[in-house]
Write a protein that holds these residues in place. Structure first.
Motif, short mmCIF file in Angstrom:
data_model
loop_
_atom_site.label_atom_id
_atom_site.label_comp_id
_atom_site.label_asym_id
_atom_site.label_seq_id
_atom_site.Cartn_x
_atom_site.Cartn_y
_atom_site.Cartn_z
N ASP A 4 -3.67 -0.68 -2.15
CA ASP A 4 -2.51 -1.45 -2.58
C ASP A 4 -1.20 -0.70 -2.35
OD1 ASP A 4 -4.10 -3.55 -3.42
OD2 ASP A 4 -4.17 -2.90 -5.52
N ILE A 5 -1.27 0.62 -2.23
CA ILE A 5 -0.05 1.41 -2.01
C ILE A 5 0.61 1.01 -0.69
CG2 ILE A 5 0.85 3.75 -1.65
CD1 ILE A 5 -1.34 4.78 -3.51
N THR A 6 -0.19 0.58 0.27
CA THR A 6 0.37 0.19 1.58
C THR A 6 1.29 -1.02 1.47
OG1 THR A 6 -1.51 -1.26 2.12
CG2 THR A 6 -1.70 1.06 2.73
N GLU A 7 1.15 -1.79 0.41
CA GLU A 7 1.96 -3.00 0.23
C GLU A 7 3.28 -2.71 -0.49
OE1 GLU A 7 0.92 -5.77 1.65
OE2 GLU A 7 -0.92 -4.72 2.27
N LEU A 8 3.46 -1.49 -0.95
CA LEU A 8 4.65 -1.15 -1.73
C LEU A 8 5.81 -0.75 -0.83
CD1 LEU A 8 3.08 1.06 -4.55
CD2 LEU A 8 3.74 -1.35 -4.71
N PRO A 9 7.03 -0.94 -1.29
CA PRO A 9 8.19 -0.40 -0.57
C PRO A 9 8.11 1.12 -0.50
CG PRO A 9 8.87 -1.94 -2.29
CD PRO A 9 7.42 -1.68 -2.51
N VAL A 10 8.69 1.71 0.52
CA VAL A 10 8.62 3.15 0.70
C VAL A 10 9.13 3.89 -0.52
CG1 VAL A 10 9.55 5.09 2.02
CG2 VAL A 10 8.75 3.04 3.21
N TYR B 270 -5.78 5.91 4.55
CA TYR B 270 -5.29 4.62 4.06
C TYR B 270 -4.17 4.04 4.92
CZ TYR B 270 -8.26 4.62 -0.03
OH TYR B 270 -9.37 4.56 -0.84
N GLY B 271 -3.96 4.64 6.10
CA GLY B 271 -2.99 4.08 7.04
C GLY B 271 -1.54 4.23 6.63
#
Length: 339
Positions: free
Chosen positions: A182-188, A213-214
């Motif tokens: 889910d971290i990949t969906e967060l803003p930087v 996790y890309g």
């Protein structure tokens, strides 16, 4: 698959270890005027763990373990369980460091310990990569250590591995986050991490985890270096709770997860190796007393991450003695009774 060669079982090695441990005990008594802490174990009587029928009078067994909170509690559980089963138990828990405990087991100075699958695989057996699947990791260690005269009994649900946690009040702020993916969906700007210096730089640490996790480390569209803060182990938990970062490196059985109301994120891609606790018994001892398997499995079946966090917290923040915490836990489950 390669394994390390066990040390030679010589009388010299036995005498050296015995003398060293005896001196350690004498030093503690001389310095404090008291018995070593490990000498204290509450008296108990059989419960679900029954006394072994026809056990030879004076049958003795030696238990060892490491000197951090969780291991002190687990070691005392084993001591209590085996005393209830009728053994005369020599308590060699509270040994400083993993390698000395391993040496005690390999040399025959100790019969039983609680060890972690990942520790054995990576540290003792010299493998370069851990196995995230808990059952596969246990089977690999079990098979490898059989050559060293050690038998691994079935693992506990307890898995003391790395994880990342977020403060509970931020879960919804971060879109109901529950997994590392889910971290990949967060803003930087929300991808902020608090970690130990070792985990930050190690080959199986933060960088490779982010790559798995890309999420490119150091990139403006991934996790910029300014988003990573380095702290001592204890300070990571506090910093995460205070919102210094959104994601803090934790150990899954640490009591501070509960006391600070942190939420552990699921490692949904299986990056972190398995570190399940399991009873390890000298194969020779187990052949002499096969009842040990049922006794120790009965105990390990009750050990979960959640229960271990509660027990660790009672010692680390509550100030209770590991032996008392272990006894209360076993008494509550009916594994043993009061004498």
């Amino acid at each position: 698959m390669t394994t390390t060669t066990p040390p030679t079982r010589t009388g010299t090695r036995r005498r050296r270890w015995g003398a060293s441990l005896a001196l350690l005990g004498v030093g503690l008594v001389a310095a404090c005027g008291l018995q070593p802490a490990t000498a204290y174990t509450p008296e108990s009587a059989p419960g679900l763990i029954e006394e072994i029928p026809d056990l030879p009078e004076g049958a003795s067994i030696t238990v060892t373990g490491k000197n951090f909170t969780e291991q002190l509690i687990l070691g005392k559980m084993v001591v209590i369980a085996l005393q209830a089963a009728g053994f005369t138990v020599t308590d060699l828990t509270n040994v400083p460091g993993s390698v000395p405990v391993r040496e005690l087991m390999l040399s025959g100075e100790a019969d039983v310990t609680i060890e972690y699958t990942g520790t054995a695989w990576l540290t003792y057996l010299g493998q370069e990569e851990g196995i995230p699947d808990q059952q596969e990791q246990w089977e690999a260690v079990r098979d490898a250590d059989a050559e060293n005269g050690l038998t691994w009994l079935p693992p506990a649900p307890l898995n003391n591995t790395y994880a990342f946690a977020v403060r509970a009040e931020a879960v919804e702020e971060l879109g109901g986050i529950s997994t590392l993916s889910d971290i990949t969906e967060l803003p930087v700007e929300d991808r902020t991490f608090c970690v130990e210096a070792e985990f930050n730089s190690r080959a199986d640490g933060l960088g490779p985890m982010l790559e798995t996790y890309g999420i490119p480390r150091g990139a403006s569209d991934g996790v910029p270096d300014d988003n990573i803060r380095i702290f001592d182990t204890g300070a990571v938990y506090t910093a995460t709770d205070r919102g210094t970062c959104n994601f803090g490196e934790v150990f899954t059985t640490d009591g501070r997860i509960d006391s600070l109301d942190l939420v552990v994120l699921e490692d949904d891609l299986g990056y972190f190796p398995a570190y399940n606790g399991a009873a390890v018994v000298s194969t020779e001892t187990l052949e002499t007393y096969p009842q040990l398997e049922e006794i120790l499995t009965m105990l390990s079946d009750e050990l979960t991450d959640e229960r271990m966090r509660e027990l660790n917290l009672r010692v680390d923040e509550g100030g209770e003695m590991p032996a008392d915490v272990a006894f209360d836990f076993m008494l509550e489950l009916g594994l043993v009774t009061e004498p």
